[in-house]
Design an enzyme around this catalytic site. Structure first.
Site, PDB file in Angstrom:
ATOM      1  N   ASP A  73       0.850  -1.190   0.000  1.00 41.86           N
ATOM      2  CA  ASP A  73       0.000   0.000   0.000  1.00 41.86           C
ATOM      3  C   ASP A  73       0.888   1.244   0.000  1.00 41.86           C
ATOM      4  O   ASP A  73       2.055   1.188   0.382  1.00 41.86           O
ATOM      5  CB  ASP A  73      -0.971   0.012   1.189  1.00 41.86           C
ATOM      6  CG  ASP A  73      -0.259   0.016   2.539  1.00 41.86           C
ATOM      7  OD1 ASP A  73       0.736  -0.710   2.681  1.00 41.86           O
ATOM      8  OD2 ASP A  73      -0.680   0.758   3.450  1.00 41.86           O
ATOM      9  N   GLU A 143       0.015  -0.715   5.883  1.00 44.40           N
ATOM     10  CA  GLU A 143       1.084  -0.154   6.709  1.00 44.40           C
ATOM     11  C   GLU A 143       0.941   1.350   6.827  1.00 44.40           C
ATOM     12  O   GLU A 143       1.215   1.932   7.867  1.00 44.40           O
ATOM     13  CB  GLU A 143       2.454  -0.495   6.115  1.00 44.40           C
ATOM     14  CG  GLU A 143       3.594  -0.395   7.131  1.00 44.40           C
ATOM     15  CD  GLU A 143       4.192   1.000   7.228  1.00 44.40           C
ATOM     16  OE1 GLU A 143       4.896   1.258   8.211  1.00 44.40           O
ATOM     17  OE2 GLU A 143       3.977   1.831   6.325  1.00 44.40           O
TER      18      GLU A 143
HETATM   19 ZN   LIG Z   1       6.841   2.247   4.179  1.00 42.74          ZN
END
Ligand SMILES: [Zn+2]
Length: 388
Positions: A73, A143
């Site tokens: 992501d 994340e």
């Molecule tokens: Zn990162």
């Protein structure tokens, strides 16, 4: 195409702004399956948060087991019209590959995958000739967001099915200026809280009928932050408590406020644990208030505990591989913000080494194509030394 550049470009072309996957994990699934990996796609959910796709892939079923971790992501591109090349175009100009995620961290993942595929191709498709050894990829799509349906749950899922990790390389952009200048071996912990001081509200002309919390909170702020929390440790700089806001929410100049609050954040090193740190601050507060001031600290929940992978054979192996390819001896650092390494550190020693972080989260995020090739070589040398 299984080279780092092609994989990175294919990943960048997926608009995987957290929590969207947009096909990014599918790019990895295809190349890893073709190389003989057992690939698991896992969607994790929790009420109040978006579902997130994750991937776990492994080849081999015995120790030693090295895992490459990362996230596909990315943060949003911002105003895409001001990028010199499209934010999701994966185009090259003057030797740089452009696009959101080029360094944080689709580029790093691409190098890990390319290095592993090359390594396996040169070793009969197995981590080690004697049939031992395992290589895996632990990739999340959560994340850059709230980090609830990502690495934490992926690690729990893996542990529940008996996966044991011996060492982890997280491909976050760890280098500051140039490839090979820095390995992250730990991170400080982060703990936020609010100090509340209760007074008695009243008219400024009749202060004996009120109790003003403003002078009290000022004294308590000094009492809590005046003395250092420590003087650093072998791997860390000194811990730091920083007050970030003081507030009474009082629009009137003729009213003594009834309550004052001050927000703070502590970045702490391995002289402390979260529990002991909270206790230390509460003791300081109790000493400073005596029985005179009504004050308390409300702690914010935090999953950013301090961790460190102590320098040893694994960090030495990485240092040697980096030095061999770049000619630089990287610094072992614990600076910077948090990453998923804080979660992985509960399962096995983890180091962070990836591309150069200069343009991460910026417009025109980009990496030299040459760095993709070098980082692939470094990971390749890590694998040779790890299984050699
Ligand atoms: Zn990162």
């Amino acid at each position: 195409m299984n080279d780092a550049f092609s994989i990175a470009r294919d990943l960048i072309r997926c608009r995987s702004v957290t929590p969207a996957d947009a096909g990014a994990l599918g790019v990895l699934e295809n190349v890893l399956k073709a190389a003989g990996f057992e690939v698991h796609r896992l969607t994790f959910s929790e009420s109040g948060t978006a579902d997130v796709d994750n991937l776990y892939a492994r080849i081999g079923d015995e120790a030693p087991h090295i895992t490459f971790a990362g996230h596909t992501d990315v943060v949003p591109p911002g105003d895409e019209s001001i990028w010199s090349m499209g934010a999701f175009s994966g185009e090259v100009k003057d030797g740089f590959l452009y696009g959101r995620g080029a360094v944080d961290m689709k580029g790093g993942i691409a190098c890990g995958v390319a290095a592993v595929l090359q390594y396996l191709a040169d070793h009969g498709g197995k981590p080690r000739e004697d049939g031992k050894g395992s290589i895996s990829f632990l990739i999340t799509g959560d994340e850059e967001g709230v980090s609830i349906n990502g690495t934490v749950k992926l690690l729990q899922w893996a542990a529940a099915r008996g996966e044991k990790f011996d060492h982890c390389v997280l491909g976050e952009p760890s280098n500051l200026e140039v490839l090979g200048d820095c390995i992250k071996i730990g991170r400080r912990g982060s703990q936020s809280g609010t100090l509340y001081v209760d007074g008695v509200q009243g008219h400024v002309a009749y202060p004996y009928r009120a109790s003003n919390p403003v002078p009290d909170i000022s004294r308590l702020i000094v009492a809590l932050s005046d003395e250092p929390l420590d003087h650093g440790s072998a791997q860390f700089q000194a811990s730091n408590l920083e007050f970030t806001s003081v507030d009474v929410g009082n629009p009137a100049s003729n009213v003594i406020p009834g309550q004052a609050r001050a927000k703070f954040n502590i970045r702490y090193n391995d002289n402390h644990t979260q529990d002991l740190l909270r206790k230390l601050l509460e003791e300081r507060l109790a000493k400073a208030t005596g029985n005179r001031i009504r004050a308390r600290i409300v702690w914010e929940p935090s999953n950013s505990n301090v961790f460190v992978t102590k320098p040893g054979p694994f960090t030495e192996l990485a240092v040697a591989a980096i030095e061999e390819v770049t000619g630089r001896r990287p610094e072992l650092s614990t600076s910077g913000g948090t990453s998923d390494a804080r979660f992985i550190s509960h399962y096995c020693p983890v180091i962070e080494f990836g591309l150069v972080g200069q343009t991460m989260h910026q417009v025109d995020e980009r990496t030299p194509v040459a760095d993709l090739e070098k980082l692939t070589k470094i990971y390749r040398r890590v694998l040779e030394r790890y299984f050699g």
